[in-house]
Design a protein around this motif. Structure first.
Motif, PDB file in Angstrom:
ATOM      1  N   SER A   1       7.388   2.156  -2.673  1.00 18.21           N
ATOM      2  CA  SER A   1       8.429   2.680  -1.750  1.00 18.21           C
ATOM      3  C   SER A   1       9.541   2.994  -2.265  1.00 18.21           C
ATOM      4  O   SER A   1      10.373   4.148  -1.732  1.00 18.21           O
ATOM      5  CB  SER A   1       8.792   1.375  -0.888  1.00 18.21           C
ATOM      6  OG  SER A   1       7.562   0.729  -0.277  1.00 18.21           O
TER       7      SER A   1
ATOM      8  N   ASP B   1      -0.343  12.665  -7.975  1.00 17.40           N
ATOM      9  CA  ASP B   1      -0.770  13.530  -6.882  1.00 17.40           C
ATOM     10  C   ASP B   1       0.004  14.549  -6.392  1.00 17.40           C
ATOM     11  O   ASP B   1       1.367  14.469  -6.463  1.00 17.40           O
ATOM     12  CB  ASP B   1      -0.994  12.369  -5.682  1.00 17.40           C
ATOM     13  CG  ASP B   1      -1.900  12.751  -4.460  1.00 17.40           C
ATOM     14  OD1 ASP B   1      -2.665  13.695  -4.590  1.00 17.40           O
ATOM     15  OD2 ASP B   1      -1.930  12.011  -3.355  1.00 17.40           O
TER      16      ASP B   1
ATOM     17  N   GLY C   1       0.859  -1.193   0.021  1.00 19.78           N
ATOM     18  CA  GLY C   1       0.072   0.006   0.075  1.00 19.78           C
ATOM     19  C   GLY C   1       0.927   1.254   0.109  1.00 19.78           C
ATOM     20  O   GLY C   1       2.112   1.043  -0.323  1.00 19.78           O
ATOM     21  N   ALA C   2       0.280   2.376   0.156  1.00 16.79           N
ATOM     22  CA  ALA C   2       0.900   3.716   0.343  1.00 16.79           C
ATOM     23  C   ALA C   2       1.824   3.753   1.050  1.00 16.79           C
ATOM     24  O   ALA C   2       1.444   3.606   2.498  1.00 16.79           O
ATOM     25  CB  ALA C   2      -0.315   4.998  -0.013  1.00 16.79           C
ATOM     26  N   TYR C   3       2.739   4.424   0.929  1.00 18.20           N
ATOM     27  CA  TYR C   3       3.892   5.007   2.176  1.00 18.20           C
ATOM     28  C   TYR C   3       3.028   6.155   2.864  1.00 18.20           C
ATOM     29  O   TYR C   3       2.533   6.998   2.481  1.00 18.20           O
ATOM     30  CB  TYR C   3       5.139   5.336   1.552  1.00 18.20           C
ATOM     31  CG  TYR C   3       6.028   5.849   2.601  1.00 18.20           C
ATOM     32  CD1 TYR C   3       6.849   4.752   3.357  1.00 18.20           C
ATOM     33  CD2 TYR C   3       6.297   7.224   3.153  1.00 18.20           C
ATOM     34  CE1 TYR C   3       7.724   5.054   4.548  1.00 18.20           C
ATOM     35  CE2 TYR C   3       7.198   7.568   4.348  1.00 18.20           C
ATOM     36  CZ  TYR C   3       7.917   6.550   4.898  1.00 18.20           C
ATOM     37  OH  TYR C   3       8.891   6.472   5.775  1.00 18.20           O
ATOM     38  N   VAL C   4       2.857   5.998   4.219  1.00 21.85           N
ATOM     39  CA  VAL C   4       2.245   6.953   5.205  1.00 21.85           C
ATOM     40  C   VAL C   4       3.069   7.426   6.273  1.00 21.85           C
ATOM     41  O   VAL C   4       4.036   6.947   6.903  1.00 21.85           O
ATOM     42  CB  VAL C   4       1.374   6.147   5.894  1.00 21.85           C
ATOM     43  CG1 VAL C   4       0.574   6.903   6.891  1.00 21.85           C
ATOM     44  CG2 VAL C   4       0.117   5.477   5.175  1.00 21.85           C
TER      45      VAL C   4
ATOM     46  N   SER D   1       1.560   3.255  10.633  1.00 19.17           N
ATOM     47  CA  SER D   1       1.034   4.051   9.566  1.00 19.17           C
ATOM     48  C   SER D   1      -0.520   3.973   9.970  1.00 19.17           C
ATOM     49  O   SER D   1      -1.150   5.201   9.858  1.00 19.17           O
ATOM     50  CB  SER D   1       1.007   3.189   8.361  1.00 19.17           C
ATOM     51  OG  SER D   1       2.556   3.001   8.209  1.00 19.17           O
TER      52      SER D   1
ATOM     53  N   ASN E   1       4.698  10.175  -5.529  1.00 17.81           N
ATOM     54  CA  ASN E   1       5.377   8.858  -5.284  1.00 17.81           C
ATOM     55  C   ASN E   1       4.272   7.922  -5.030  1.00 17.81           C
ATOM     56  O   ASN E   1       3.388   8.179  -4.033  1.00 17.81           O
ATOM     57  CB  ASN E   1       6.404   8.853  -4.587  1.00 17.81           C
ATOM     58  CG  ASN E   1       7.328   9.881  -4.749  1.00 17.81           C
ATOM     59  OD1 ASN E   1       8.050   9.839  -5.657  1.00 17.81           O
ATOM     60  ND2 ASN E   1       7.301  10.806  -3.884  1.00 17.81           N
ATOM     61  N   TYR E   2       4.141   6.703  -5.732  1.00 20.17           N
ATOM     62  CA  TYR E   2       2.998   5.538  -5.277  1.00 20.17           C
ATOM     63  C   TYR E   2       3.864   4.435  -4.906  1.00 20.17           C
ATOM     64  O   TYR E   2       3.251   3.390  -4.939  1.00 20.17           O
ATOM     65  CB  TYR E   2       2.210   5.548  -6.430  1.00 20.17           C
ATOM     66  CG  TYR E   2       2.499   5.276  -7.822  1.00 20.17           C
ATOM     67  CD1 TYR E   2       2.867   3.955  -8.252  1.00 20.17           C
ATOM     68  CD2 TYR E   2       3.080   6.074  -8.653  1.00 20.17           C
ATOM     69  CE1 TYR E   2       3.403   3.522  -9.287  1.00 20.17           C
ATOM     70  CE2 TYR E   2       3.607   5.917  -9.664  1.00 20.17           C
ATOM     71  CZ  TYR E   2       3.807   4.600 -10.348  1.00 20.17           C
ATOM     72  OH  TYR E   2       4.187   4.203 -11.410  1.00 20.17           O
TER      73      TYR E   2
ATOM     74  N   SER F   1      10.696   4.711  -6.176  1.00 18.86           N
ATOM     75  CA  SER F   1      10.162   4.771  -7.577  1.00 18.86           C
ATOM     76  C   SER F   1      11.351   4.754  -8.495  1.00 18.86           C
ATOM     77  O   SER F   1      12.511   5.373  -8.197  1.00 18.86           O
ATOM     78  CB  SER F   1       9.671   6.322  -7.624  1.00 18.86           C
ATOM     79  OG  SER F   1       8.677   6.405  -6.578  1.00 18.86           O
TER      80      SER F   1
ATOM     81  N   THR G   1      -1.639   0.848  -5.194  1.00 18.55           N
ATOM     82  CA  THR G   1      -1.764   2.357  -5.488  1.00 18.55           C
ATOM     83  C   THR G   1      -1.754   2.438  -6.791  1.00 18.55           C
ATOM     84  O   THR G   1      -1.742   3.598  -7.338  1.00 18.55           O
ATOM     85  CB  THR G   1      -0.481   2.770  -4.757  1.00 18.55           C
ATOM     86  OG1 THR G   1       0.604   2.100  -5.493  1.00 18.55           O
ATOM     87  CG2 THR G   1      -0.261   2.806  -3.148  1.00 18.55           C
TER      88      THR G   1
ATOM     89  N   LYS H   1       0.155  -3.343  -7.755  1.00 23.90           N
ATOM     90  CA  LYS H   1       0.181  -2.667  -6.194  1.00 23.90           C
ATOM     91  C   LYS H   1      -1.291  -2.143  -6.180  1.00 23.90           C
ATOM     92  O   LYS H   1      -2.132  -1.688  -6.997  1.00 23.90           O
ATOM     93  CB  LYS H   1       1.153  -1.469  -6.700  1.00 23.90           C
ATOM     94  CG  LYS H   1       2.544  -1.991  -6.563  1.00 23.90           C
ATOM     95  CD  LYS H   1       3.721  -1.099  -6.558  1.00 23.90           C
ATOM     96  CE  LYS H   1       3.646  -0.227  -7.731  1.00 23.90           C
ATOM     97  NZ  LYS H   1       4.188  -1.009  -8.951  1.00 23.90           N
TER      98      LYS H   1
END
Length: 466
Positions: free
Chosen positions: A372, A364, A26-29, A149, A369-370, A374, A431, A429
């Motif tokens: 961990s 976004d 999932g997304a990095y929070v 997270s 970045n979507y 890129s 995301t 993914k």
């Protein structure tokens, strides 16, 4: 049931690149800290025009190493020289694999004679802990992982609060807090200031283009210290920066936060992979972007490529030294900023308003970045000459920017082609939505990014297609 290791996961998971490109992490929070205190545009303006308060208490892991071998251990794990590295100094620590590729980086604080504290992302904390536990060193460890997270209503407690006060008005705010002139602290040196009657340790640091101080102390005192900083900053335009804007400051300051840790291959690294859990950062982290290779080593980077060449000192023995001596004799990629063509960026958003057609990969704001780590392909004449690795939008510059690396023959001012989005409609993914790819023109610019440098090209976009 025995714990599954990273090594066993890689052995059973097929191609490592495919595993990480389809990770379900999932997304990095950036946890706990509110997304916005005002709005991310005003918060970005704060570090350029007035001052900001960064709350760094939650998104980084830390590990404290104490004992007679603390310096010996950490010196053996980093490219940095420890000559003159004494208590009340800090440095940006960069550990490498045995093959000379970067595992991560972060800040190493020399607190006391036999006490050092590392603060940064998890891969470096794992590397330190592994060698401390398996290398026969006389040390003790205290590890404090980043806040969850998604706390789901549970209380979050860390060892330390950690705040940065940055920006043109930072010195005035800090002097007001201190009740008088600040100590003359040199860059990356430590001292102490007074806040609300407490003696608070501080580091001279800078993440937003202007010098400031990082302060920290016991987590239980964090609310009191933050409130005092906010109160002192009222007359100086202090903006609290939320989680949404926080990471975008690096687009202007030029630090690439999350290269892929180079741990997935190599016989000398096998024992480490057997120590790492399958469900840790290295096993669940994701790779995103248009660059695709079946060889995971194509995603590894040397310290030279990431701009850490000046840190490499061959005055001590450290893991990766022999490999880096070889790398140093070869052409190296170099770190740059990419300024994205505005007309091409607008195509991304226009596609969202075209019913019945597949849009381009969503971008976004202010952080695009979507994954961990890129890796978007950057090309000249159809040939990949580098990667775009961390992107977003700077309201201060009114520009979409990304940080990355390019071949050594690429020059500032060159216009290259960045391929935005993933192949075949996107990976699995969470995301990634179904999308099509788009070629975007990007101009190679200095790092840190400079408006003066960018505007010096009076003829506009310069193309070199050799």
């Amino acid at each position: 049931m025995s714990r599954q290791s990273l090594e066993s996961l890689l052995q059973s998971g097929g191609n490592t690149v495919a595993l990480l490109r389809n990770s379900q992490v999932g997304a990095y929070v950036y946890p706990v800290v509110p997304n916005e205190f005002s709005n991310w545009r005003s918060e970005q303006r704060g570090w350029r025009e007035t001052a900001v308060l960064f709350d760094q208490s939650h998104h980084m892991a830390e590990i404290t190493v104490t004992g007679p071998d603390a310096v010996k251990l950490l010196s053996s794990l980093t490219i940095n020289s420890f000559a003159g590295f004494t208590p009340n100094k800090a440095k940006q620590m960069v550990p490498c694999s045995y093959d000379g590729y970067v595992i991560g980086d972060g800040i190493l604080f020399h607190l006391e004679q036999d006490e050092l504290l590392f603060v940064g992302r998890t891969p470096t904390v794992n590397w330190i802990q592994f060698h401390a536990e398996t290398g026969g060193y006389k040390v003790q460890l205290v590890r404090d992982d980043r806040s969850p997270s998604h706390p789901r209503g549970k209380a979050v407690v860390r060892r330390h609060y950690r705040y940065q006060i940055q920006g043109p008005n930072a010195a005035q705010i800090l002097a007001k807090l201190n009740g008088g002139p600040l100590p003359d602290v040199k860059f990356f040196n430590m001292d102490a200031i007074n806040i609300k009657g407490r003696r608070v340790r501080c580091l001279r640091h800078g993440m937003a283009g202007a010098p400031g101080l990082e302060v920290w102390g016991p987590y239980a005192e964090g609310d009191e210290i933050r409130e005092a900083i906010v109160e002192a900053g009222k007359d100086f335009g202090l903006a609290q920066v939320g989680a949404r804007a926080y990471s975008s400051n690096t687009l202007e300051s030029g630090w690439i936060p999350s290269p892929l840790p180079a741990v997935y291959t190599g016989g000398a690294m096998k024992r480490y992979r057997e120590w790492l859990p399958a469900n840790g950062y290295e096993g669940t982290g994701s790779i995103g972007g248009s660059f695709v290779s079946d060889n995971i080593e194509d995603y590894y980077l040397t310290p030279y490529a990431l701009g850490y060449g000046p840190f490499v000192k061959f005055d001590h023995e450290f893991i990766g030294r022999e490999a880096l001596e070889r790398h140093a004799r070869q052409p190296q990629r170099k770190k740059v900023t990419f300024a994205w063509n505005p007309a091409d960026v607008l195509k991304i958003f226009a596609s969202l308003l075209e019913p019945g057609s597949e849009s381009y990969k969503y971008f976004d704001f202010p952080n695009s970045n979507y994954a961990s780590s890129s890796y978007d392909s950057v090309m000249m004449g159809g040939k990949v000459v580098g990667y775009s690795m961390f992107g977003g939008y700077s309201y201060n510059e009114r520009t979409v920017l990304s940080l990355g690396v390019v071949d050594d023959n690429i020059e500032t001012g060159d216009v290259l082609t960045l391929l935005w989005g993933e192949e075949n409609g996107g990976t699995r993914k969470t995301t990634v939505e179904p999308h099509r790819q788009l070629e975007i023109r990007v101009r190679v610019s200095p790092t840190p990014y400079s408006r003066d440098a960018r505007e010096s090209y009076h003829t506009g976009w310069r193309n070199r297609q050799e």
